[in-house]
Scaffold this active site. Structure first.
Site, mmCIF file in Angstrom:
data_model
loop_
_atom_site.group_PDB
_atom_site.id
_atom_site.type_symbol
_atom_site.label_atom_id
_atom_site.label_comp_id
_atom_site.label_asym_id
_atom_site.label_seq_id
_atom_site.Cartn_x
_atom_site.Cartn_y
_atom_site.Cartn_z
ATOM 1 N N ARG A 17 -14.971 -6.231 2.568
ATOM 2 C CA ARG A 17 -14.059 -5.924 3.479
ATOM 3 C C ARG A 17 -13.446 -4.714 3.219
ATOM 4 N NH1 ARG A 17 -8.297 -4.429 3.936
ATOM 5 N NH2 ARG A 17 -7.734 -4.956 5.980
ATOM 6 N N GLY A 54 -4.727 -3.890 8.152
ATOM 7 C CA GLY A 54 -5.742 -3.014 8.532
ATOM 8 C C GLY A 54 -6.194 -3.190 9.926
ATOM 9 N N THR A 101 0.911 -1.113 -0.025
ATOM 10 C CA THR A 101 -0.171 -0.079 -0.005
ATOM 11 C C THR A 101 0.853 1.148 -0.195
ATOM 12 O OG1 THR A 101 -1.754 -0.949 1.120
ATOM 13 C CG2 THR A 101 -1.689 1.430 1.636
ATOM 14 N N ASP A 133 -7.820 -0.039 6.882
ATOM 15 C CA ASP A 133 -7.602 1.121 7.420
ATOM 16 C C ASP A 133 -7.335 2.083 6.830
ATOM 17 O OD1 ASP A 133 -5.196 -0.381 6.842
ATOM 18 O OD2 ASP A 133 -3.879 1.292 7.552
HETATM 19 C C1 SD4 Z 1 -5.610 -2.676 4.302
HETATM 20 N N1 SD4 Z 1 -3.379 -1.557 5.069
HETATM 21 O O1 SD4 Z 1 -6.264 -2.806 3.513
HETATM 22 C C2 SD4 Z 1 -4.361 -2.427 4.066
HETATM 23 C C3 SD4 Z 1 -3.374 -3.285 3.475
HETATM 24 C C4 SD4 Z 1 -1.715 -2.638 3.167
HETATM 25 O O2 SD4 Z 1 -0.098 -2.985 2.059
HETATM 26 O O3 SD4 Z 1 -1.323 -2.008 3.736
HETATM 27 N N2 SD4 Z 1 -1.350 -3.490 2.280
HETATM 28 O O4 SD4 Z 1 -5.514 -3.267 5.377
#
Ligand code: SD4
Length: 328
Positions: free
Chosen positions: A216, A242, A188, A219
């Protein structure tokens, strides 16, 4: 396609360059930045080794862009990067095969916007800004967000690439109910910029956890969890699992700790502690934070070694190993 492996040894000696302004030069990567001296001028930091993305933000900042616009430029690079299986085009789908994107933005005035579970639109960080600026709302979800995007002229894009489709089909052979949540699948982009006016803005953009349950939300689009900025204090962004970031309202926590006098590093460390003191240190998921204060000091902390982040200042765009981790 294999998800990006959790970084670590692979980074040693790699080069973080590829910059647009002539003043910005290449540097070797992967060393601690604890001794970087704060200097005047714009700063941009982002999660992982997104060299081009951070360079795009740096170029924008150096040419006078405001912090939020620069952060969105960085997000757009990864949203278009089909090799990044955790953001935008080429992002991994949910277990039904739909790519759904989450994003958030925040500016120096405390304005924020976010979109959740958006399909068929690549530039969701920009869309989050449009929610912030062109609607009376903060969050738009799903079909509503997509319709809003299309009303503004965003084009319809099929986000599932051949490669990510093949990986997903492979996954469905043994698909487990539980989403795959471990330290090997996080890419991310979370980005924080400090502009020439010394204002902070930031963005976060993701396709979330690969093969997540339909609907779903993580965060990244939750203001205070995946991203938070208070321009009088600083900002923070998260990457990783997250659910754990949401439970501890991680980015808000970091900014509030900085308000109470902690450095960005101390605040990031404490946010990681809040997770591990409940879940234990021996967990099979990763969470990582980066933070910046008004002076341009940065902090980074994570659970498992291997997280890296980009840092641009004074013409130099570098990739650093996390300053502090719990498990090696
Ligand atoms: C999540 N924080 O959807 C994100 C996933 C993530 O690199 O950071 N992926 O939970």
């Amino acid at each position: 396609m294999k998800r990006r492996l959790f970084l670590g040894k692979t980074l040693a000696g790699s080069v973080a360059a590829l910059l647009i302004p002539k003043a910005i030069s290449a540097q070797d990567t992967s060393f601690s930045n604890k001794n970087i001296k704060t200097a005047k001028g714009p700063v941009s930091i982002c999660t992982w080794q997104f060299i081009k993305a951070n360079a795009a933000a740096a170029a924008a900042l150096e040419s006078g862009s405001d912090a939020l616009s620069a952060a969105i430029k960085a997000a757009e690079v990864e949203e278009l990067n089909e090799k990044n299986t955790t953001v935008g085009y080429g992002g991994s789908p949910d277990r039904e095969g739909n790519v759904t994107l989450d994003a958030s933005v925040m500016d120096h005035l405390g304005n924020c916007g976010s979109v959740v579970a958006v399909e068929n639109i690549v530039h969701v960080a920009a869309l989050a800004r449009d929610v912030m600026e062109k609607t009376p709302h903060v969050m738009l979800a799903g079909e509503g967000a997509e319709l809003f995007a299309k009303s503004l002229g965003y084009k319809h894009t099929e986000l599932l690439t051949e490669e990510s489709k093949e990986s997903w089909e492979e996954w469905t052979k043994n698909s487990k109910y539980k989403p795959i949540i471990n330290i090997e699948n996080h890419d991310t982009i979370g980005i924080l910029c400090l502009d020439k006016e010394e204002n902070i803005g930031g963005a976060c953009s993701t396709s979330g956890l690969g093969y997540k349950m339909k609907g779903r939300v993580g965060d990244s689009p939750i203001i205070g969890s995946g991203l938070f900025i208070d321009n009088t204090i600083g900002g923070a962004v998260a990457t990783g699992m997250g659910e754990e970031v949401v439970k501890t309202v991680g980015s808000f926590l970091i900014v509030e700790l900085m308000r109470q006098g902690r450095s960005p590093q101390e605040a990031c460390d404490e946010a990681i502690n809040r997770i591990t003191e409940k879940q234990g240190v021996d967990v099979d998921f990763q969470v990582a934070y980066i933070a910046i204060d008004k002076q341009g000091n940065v902090g980074s902390s994570c659970i498992h070694k291997g997280f890296t982040y980009m840092h641009y200042q004074n013409g130099i765009n570098q990739n650093f190993e996390v300053n502090k981790y719990i498990n090696s």
